[in-house]
Design a protein around this motif. Structure first.
Motif, short mmCIF file in Angstrom:
data_model
loop_
_atom_site.label_atom_id
_atom_site.label_comp_id
_atom_site.label_asym_id
_atom_site.label_seq_id
_atom_site.Cartn_x
_atom_site.Cartn_y
_atom_site.Cartn_z
N UNK A 138 33.10 49.95 43.41
CA UNK A 138 33.11 49.36 44.82
C UNK A 138 33.82 47.97 44.68
N UNK A 139 33.60 47.15 43.81
CA UNK A 139 34.20 45.84 43.59
C UNK A 139 35.73 46.12 43.18
N UNK A 140 35.90 47.08 42.20
CA UNK A 140 37.26 47.27 41.97
C UNK A 140 38.06 47.97 42.87
N UNK A 141 37.54 48.53 43.89
CA UNK A 141 38.36 49.17 45.07
C UNK A 141 38.46 47.77 46.01
N UNK A 142 37.53 47.00 46.31
CA UNK A 142 38.10 46.07 47.10
C UNK A 142 38.90 45.05 46.81
N UNK A 143 38.69 44.67 45.39
CA UNK A 143 39.49 43.59 44.83
C UNK A 143 40.97 43.83 44.55
N UNK A 144 41.56 44.91 44.89
CA UNK A 144 42.75 45.37 44.97
C UNK A 144 43.18 44.85 46.37
N UNK A 145 42.50 44.51 47.37
CA UNK A 145 43.07 44.07 48.53
C UNK A 145 43.34 42.63 48.43
N UNK A 146 44.54 42.24 48.89
CA UNK A 146 45.15 40.91 48.86
C UNK A 146 44.57 40.10 49.89
N UNK A 147 44.27 40.23 51.14
CA UNK A 147 43.91 39.64 52.21
C UNK A 147 42.35 39.39 52.08
N UNK A 148 41.88 38.05 51.82
CA UNK A 148 40.46 38.09 51.64
C UNK A 148 39.61 38.38 52.96
N UNK A 149 40.29 38.17 54.02
CA UNK A 149 39.44 38.49 55.33
C UNK A 149 39.53 40.10 55.28
N UNK A 150 40.20 40.71 54.82
CA UNK A 150 40.17 42.22 54.75
C UNK A 150 39.29 42.76 53.65
N UNK A 151 39.56 42.04 52.74
CA UNK A 151 38.48 42.20 51.52
C UNK A 151 37.10 42.27 51.54
N UNK A 152 36.70 41.10 52.47
CA UNK A 152 35.35 40.95 52.94
C UNK A 152 34.87 41.89 53.93
N UNK A 153 35.84 42.61 54.93
CA UNK A 153 35.75 43.64 55.72
C UNK A 153 35.30 44.99 54.83
N UNK A 154 36.28 45.25 54.05
CA UNK A 154 36.10 46.44 53.10
C UNK A 154 34.88 46.19 52.38
N UNK A 155 34.59 45.34 51.83
CA UNK A 155 33.16 45.16 51.12
C UNK A 155 32.01 45.54 52.03
N UNK A 156 31.87 44.76 53.00
CA UNK A 156 30.92 45.49 54.07
C UNK A 156 30.99 46.67 54.35
N UNK A 157 32.02 47.34 54.76
CA UNK A 157 32.25 48.52 55.08
C UNK A 157 31.67 49.58 53.86
N UNK A 158 31.88 49.36 52.78
CA UNK A 158 31.73 50.15 51.67
C UNK A 158 30.22 49.91 51.40
N UNK A 159 29.62 48.70 51.69
CA UNK A 159 28.09 48.48 51.58
C UNK A 159 27.16 48.99 52.47
N UNK A 160 27.90 49.54 53.68
CA UNK A 160 27.09 49.93 54.84
C UNK A 160 27.60 51.32 55.23
#
Length: 204
Positions: A85-107
């Motif tokens: 999951x970290x590897x997947x979201x780390x590829x997202x450049x925009x940190x705001x979108x990265x946080x949203x993606x991290x939350x989506x992946x977690x839930x």
């Protein structure tokens, strides 16, 4: 031969078909499925071998003991449910979108949350599992902090927000573990969006 075991691409607790000879990873997946279904006691070499239609000799070809299997099971969970999951979201450049993606992946799935609850319960009585669970918690917190720092938060502020986000996640894991979330994943997506709104720092 077709064996039914745990893990999809990144989905814990869902059954998928895996063809071919068994290896350490497939034994670890089967052990996790047993854990989710019946707790630590259900992770029995004999029972899993029977479910996989193989002999105990297959197990001892890959593992010296049940304790080694439990460690491999926890490590496999760590790789799929954290590092991937970290590897997947780390590829997202925009940190705001990265946080949203991290939350989506977690839930993303009730079954994933139930698997997390099963691992947490197993950690209470198995030291090898406990070590992996603690390492995973530290890793997740540290990564979430890094996302908040990328959003311009101070180290102290990043820590507070990371703890709030991860605390909300752990609470949801507990609800899933005792069956209070049902089978509905849509509400989890709504929760991820809500947390994203509540825990997203204002743009500067």
């Amino acid at each position: 031969m077709v064996h039914t075991v745990a893990y999809g691409k990144r989905t814990l607790g869902k059954r998928v078909e895996i063809k071919g000879a068994l290896d350490r990873e497939r034994w670890a997946e089967a052990a996790l499925q047993a854990l989710i279904g019946g707790g630590l006691r259900a992770v029995s070499v004999e029972r899993i071998a029977e479910q996989l239609s193989v002999t105990k000799g297959s197990f001892y070809w890959h593992f010296a003991s049940r304790a080694e299997l439990l460690a491999a099971m926890a490590a496999r969970w760590e790789a799929v449910a954290t590092e991937a999951i970290i590897a997947e979201v780390e590829a997202i450049v925009d940190p705001r979108e990265r946080l949203r993606a991290l939350l989506r992946a977690s839930f993303d799935d009730v079954a994933n949350l139930r698997a997390e609850a099963a691992l947490a319960a197993a950690a209470q009585s198995d030291r090898a599992v406990a070590r992996v669970v603690l390492r995973v918690m530290k890793r997740r917190l540290a990564y979430t902090e890094s996302v908040y720092r990328a959003l311009g938060q101070t180290p102290a502020g990043s820590r507070r927000l990371a703890i709030a986000a991860y605390g909300a996640y752990l609470g949801t894991v507990q609800l899933a573990g005792v069956g209070l979330l049902g089978e509905e994943n849509r509400s989890l997506a709504d929760q991820a969006r809500l947390l994203g709104e509540l825990l997203m720092p204002a743009e500067r």
